[in-house]
Every structure is written in C-alpha cells, then in structure tokens.
Design a protein around this motif. Structure first.
Motif, PDB file in Angstrom:
ATOM      1  N   THR A   1     -11.884  54.379  36.332  1.00 46.08           N
ATOM      2  CA  THR A   1     -11.822  54.053  37.752  1.00 46.08           C
ATOM      3  C   THR A   1     -13.205  54.076  38.385  1.00 46.08           C
ATOM      4  N   GLY A   2     -13.916  55.170  38.181  1.00 47.03           N
ATOM      5  CA  GLY A   2     -15.214  55.313  38.825  1.00 47.03           C
ATOM      6  C   GLY A   2     -16.220  54.252  38.425  1.00 47.03           C
TER       7      GLY A   2
ATOM      8  N   ALA B   1     -15.116  52.949  43.446  1.00 46.02           N
ATOM      9  CA  ALA B   1     -14.550  51.692  42.960  1.00 46.02           C
ATOM     10  C   ALA B   1     -14.124  50.793  44.117  1.00 46.02           C
ATOM     11  N   ARG B   2     -13.526  51.379  45.153  1.00 50.71           N
ATOM     12  CA  ARG B   2     -13.110  50.580  46.315  1.00 50.71           C
ATOM     13  C   ARG B   2     -14.318  50.004  47.049  1.00 50.71           C
ATOM     14  N   ARG B   3     -15.342  50.820  47.161  1.00 55.38           N
ATOM     15  CA  ARG B   3     -16.532  50.381  47.895  1.00 55.38           C
ATOM     16  C   ARG B   3     -17.268  49.253  47.167  1.00 55.38           C
ATOM     17  N   ASP B   4     -17.422  49.387  45.850  1.00 55.93           N
ATOM     18  CA  ASP B   4     -18.275  48.460  45.109  1.00 55.93           C
ATOM     19  C   ASP B   4     -17.511  47.373  44.355  1.00 55.93           C
ATOM     20  N   TYR B   5     -16.215  47.583  44.129  1.00 64.59           N
ATOM     21  CA  TYR B   5     -15.426  46.621  43.337  1.00 64.59           C
ATOM     22  C   TYR B   5     -14.089  46.314  44.008  1.00 64.59           C
ATOM     23  N   GLY B   6     -14.034  46.413  45.317  1.00 66.94           N
ATOM     24  CA  GLY B   6     -12.767  46.325  46.040  1.00 66.94           C
ATOM     25  C   GLY B   6     -11.953  45.085  45.776  1.00 66.94           C
ATOM     26  N   ASP B   7     -12.599  43.918  45.656  1.00 64.70           N
ATOM     27  CA  ASP B   7     -11.882  42.661  45.476  1.00 64.70           C
ATOM     28  C   ASP B   7     -11.611  42.339  44.009  1.00 64.70           C
ATOM     29  N   MET B   8     -12.045  43.218  43.111  1.00 66.13           N
ATOM     30  CA  MET B   8     -11.927  42.928  41.681  1.00 66.13           C
ATOM     31  C   MET B   8     -10.703  43.616  41.082  1.00 66.13           C
ATOM     32  N   GLU B   9     -10.185  43.026  40.027  1.00 66.81           N
ATOM     33  CA  GLU B   9      -8.953  43.518  39.420  1.00 66.81           C
ATOM     34  C   GLU B   9      -9.146  44.917  38.862  1.00 66.81           C
TER      35      GLU B   9
END
Length: 537
Positions: free
Chosen positions: A226-227, A14-22
C-alpha cells in the motif's frame, strides 16, 4: 526532527501520490483506485465510531484475502483501534478463546466464515457483527457495503503515538493457548520499511495475495504494498490454476509462497505446461525451512522467477533474515542454490545470533548448533496478558533478545541455517501445529493409553503430524481403534490443518530414566532417510 511512525501513513501516502491509480483488483471483479480504497476505509472508520468503537478498542477481522480485509484493517487503524486478524482455519472454540482474550468489541467476518463466529456469539464480549453478505449468514449481522455507504467519509482520527499497540496477531498456540502478539505502530512501520527494501517493492509492482492477510498482517504486505503505491490482486484461497491465471492476466510481478505452494505450482506446471509469467518479471518469496534445491532450480531456471528465501516468526514481524545476498553468487551460478537454501543474514538493523546454552555465540563453522536469537526494531512489544511468557521469550539464554526456538548453525559469512526445532512444533504447509495440543486431544480417546506426536516428512506439506500411540490394550496388534478413526477424532475436535495424518501403534514409547518421553529418538528414526530433521514446510 522526530516524526512518529504510524501505520496510517501508508494509505495516506498512497492516496496522496497515487490516488487515481489502480490499487486493488477484488475477487468480485471490481477494481478500486487508491482514492476509492481510502474512501471506503474512511467510511468504515466512521461506521465503527458511529457504533461506539474508540481508540484502544479491539476489532477482529476474519476474512480470506479480499478487498474487505484491506479496507477493514485501515478503517480500524485510522481510529486508533487495534486490528486483530483471525486465522480462518481455526475452529469456533479457538475464536471463542481469542475474542475473549483480546476483549474484542467488534468483528468483521466474511460470509463464508461468519458461521464460526455466530456459533459462539453468546460467549464473547463482541457487540458489533459485520459481514459482506448477511443473507448468507444466520443471525443478526450488518452489511459492510451498506454501513460504508450510509456512514459518509467523515470520521475523527485521534492523536496516536508510535508506541501505541495497533495490531494483535495470535500465534498458533504451539504451547497451550494461542498468545496474542502485541505490535505497535513503530514495530509494524519499521518492519514494512525493511520489507519494502529487502523484497524490492516498487510502485509498479503487482502483488498477488497468495499469503494469508491474517498471517502477521500478510508479512507486513498490507502496509508495504500500500505505502509504495503498488497494486493488490486479491484472492479467495489459492490453487495452482488460479495463481498462474492471475500471473498472466494481471501481469503479476511479486508473490509469496510457502514451499508447499511452490510444490503445488511445480506439479501443475509439469502436468499442464502453463505460461509462468505475464508481461512482468516475477519475484517470489518463500519462508521458513528452505525448499529443496530441485524446487528452487525449477522455479528459477524453468519458471524464470527470482526466488528470495526469508525467515521469521509472528513475534518478529515476521521477517528478520534473507538469503538474497547477491554478492555471494551470480544469477546463473549453480552454486547460488547453496546460499538460497540458508535462512541467510539479518535484515537491516536486525541483529541475529546463534547461541549455546550459556548464551555464548557458537563458532561460525557451519557445524556447531545453537539457538537463534534476534534483536531488532520489528520485534514485538510483548504478549497480551502474559508477562512471564514475555520475560522468558526475551531472556531465556541471553538477555534482551527474542528467542526463536529454532536450532541452527552459522557459517563463515554469517548466514544461518536451521537444523532442528527446540519447541514441540510441527510446521506443515506454513502453519504451526502444536504436538502437545494433538497429544492432549488424542489422550481424550478411550482407546489411547500413551501418545507422542512428532513431525513426519511429507513431500506435499514438508512436515505432517504423526502420532505414536500405545493403545489401551497395550498390544499394537489389538488396538480396538483404527488409525483412520484416530485421524477422524482429531479432525472432529481441532482445526482441519491440525489433523493427525499418520498413526503408528506401538507397545511402548522411548523414555528417560525419569519417565519423560524421548521424542528425539522417534524423530531420528522417522527422519533417518532425510538430510535434516526439519521439513520444507
């Protein structure tokens, strides 16, 4: 290629692919991106290591569905420690047993719940105590936000194996003391994969936390949501008004709700006529015994939600079956309710059988009753410190299958439907309650001579505990104690949800020739006007 299955991968992705998203809408009104969520988890990992917590240590979390629980869970698992979520409905004596049984070295407790831990602090092995508002808690507690801020994000992630135990979930103690269900990275990961597939979780989902995160890690949703990079909307307990407000305000697309929660929503909807959806279509999962057909009909036809009925147990991940078999019904077909009321068919990679007393499969006739047994990669590793209970659970009728304790039929399409329970448990509002524990408690009252506790049908809770009591006087008309006093006696000595709600005084209890109480006779009488002897709880 063989890559180890690790629970830490869900937040990593999630951090790698959606880091800037809520990622999280907190109960405080704060909003966190996945990178912010991950940074706070990293800092909690570092704080735990600064306090001597290492791989294999057990860390407990006692928290309603707040962002702190998510951060703490991943902070614990990232250092290879064992996440042990606690049922916040329990009483201090229950926590004392669990913290000792699991040898818990550190605990995070929400400020509204920390008092339950503080009261037994000197009787447990725990040395580190963290809360989110020390000013509201008696005793010496560290502040979560302060230690996270001061720790910094750097921590040492140890090498981990997919067969390492990473979480211990405690059963509700339906027979004796609660049992610690030991689950590995592998079992948790595969269960989350299966949940993501069968619950159709997508990255644009907005998930409302109505299901307790402590309950088998929120049915694995702390991982799956999360994932997939979806959004968590946190809560501090549930009520119908706040659920509908969140659905509309946050455009919730997915939630889980026990049949009792669905009934609560139906009542509020009928009284207030609220909007049932925001901008997104809504899916709702319910588990265990199916809701009544009228409930499913209203949820789907009036709310406009799509209902998925699933089934499982703490020991199995929990989810092992689904009635969401769309090739067997059309979305507008009234016959779909007959399918959705079943517990359904096995999840991918999950073998479900219904077997007789000799371990043979019952006929697929929808009538012959046997016990549900299951084999799958999401099933627990073992019970903590209970090898005999583990052996029995996996081998009682048929070797190598976990025995669910639920009695069911199976139809020609392979769909199971629960008919009764083998174990002495009551499922009330989604919580397992031990009839044996209630009987033991009531026996302590000086005016109780004999007692049998069974589930009684309840429109609100599906099932509720009812006690048949032979008073010490032997005369049900001269008891020296009232039903209300016995109800209060259980409330004073047990977790509130275990309270005996109904009491009937009797001159004698039905027994076998050897003196064993025939609870089945009491249940037959109590449920004679119902379709089955399993409530919609």
């Amino acid at each position: 290629m063989r890559k180890p299955l690790l629970t830490t991968e869900f937040l990593d992705r999630a951090r790698r692919d959606y880091g800037d998203m809520e990622a999280i809408v907190a109960t405080t009104g704060e909003r966190f991106t996945y990178e912010e969520f991950g940074d706070r988890a990293d800092r909690f990992s570092a704080a735990l290591q600064d306090r001597g917590i290492r791989k294999g240590d057990t860390v407990a979390v006692l928290d309603p569905n707040t962002h702190y629980h998510l951060e703490a869970a991943y902070g614990i698992m990232q250092i290879g420690a064992i996440h042990t979520p606690l049922n916040y409905r329990l009483v201090p004596e229950d926590f004392e047993y669990i913290l000792n049984d699991a040898d818990v070295t550190a605990v995070f407790a929400d400020y509204e719940l920390a008092g339950k831990i503080e009261s037994i602090r000197d009787s447990v092995p725990t040395e580190v105590f963290v809360t989110n508002d020390p000013g509201e808690v008696d005793g010496e507690w560290e502040d979560f936000d302060s230690i996270v801020e001061s720790a910094g994000p750097a921590y040492d992630r140890p090498e981990m194996d997919e067969d390492d135990v990473i979480t211990i979930n405690y059963t509700s103690g339906t027979t004796g003391d609660p049992k610690g269900v030991m689950r590995t990275h592998r079992t948790e990961t595969i269960h989350a994969y299966l949940t993501a597939v069968h619950q159709e979780i997508r990255d644009d989902d907005v998930y409302l936390w109505t299901l307790p995160m402590f309950h088998v890690n929120g049915w694995g949703h702390i991982y799956a949501i999360t994932g997939m990079g979806a959004k968590h909307v946190c809560t501090r307990g549930i009520d119908a008004e706040s659920i509908f407000a969140a659905i509309n305000g946050e455009d919730v697309s997915y939630l889980c709700a026990a049949p009792t929660v669905l009934n609560m929503l139906l009542d509020h909807y009928g009284s207030h006529g609220v909007s049932t959806t925001g901008a997104a279509d809504v899916r709702v999962a319910t588990a265990g015994s199916a809701p009544p057909e009228a409930t499913i009909r209203t949820v789907e036809d009036e709310f406009g939600w799509y209902l998925k009925h699933v089934y499982g147990a703490t020991e199995t991940g929990p989810l092992i079956t689904t009635s969401d078999a769309r090739r067997y019904f059309e979305d507008d077909d009234p016959d779909r309710f007959a399918v959705k009321k079943t517990q359904g068919m096995g999840y991918l990679g999950t073998e479900i059988r219904v077997v007789d007393g000799n371990g043979n499969d019952v006929p697929e006739d929808g009538e012959t009753i046997g016990e549900i047994v299951v084999r799958g990669n999401q099933v627990m590793d073992r019970y903590l410190g209970k090898p005999e209970a583990t052996e029995e659970a996996f081998n009682e009728r048929v070797e190598g299958y976990y025995h669910m304790g639920d009695l069911a039929t199976v139809d020609g399409n392979g769909m199971i439907q629960i008919q009764d329970r083998k174990k002495d448990i009551i499922v009330s509002g989604g919580e397992n309650i031990s009839s044996i524990e209630l009987e033991d408690t009531l026996f302590e009252h000086p005016n109780v001579s004999e007692v049998a506790v069974i589930p009684s049908p309840s429109e609100e809770w599906g099932e509720t505990p009812k006690a048949f009591v032979v008073p010490e006087s032997g005369d049900p008309d001269d008891t020296d104690v009232s039903a209300e006093e016995l109800t209060q006696f259980t409330r004073d000595n047990l977790a509130s949800y275990k309270t005996v709600r109904r009491v009937e005084f009797v001159a004698e209890l039905p027994t076998t020739a050897t003196g064993k109480i025939q609870k089945y006779e009491l249940r037959e009488r109590e449920w004679e006007d119902e379709d089955s002897m399993v409530g919609q709880g």
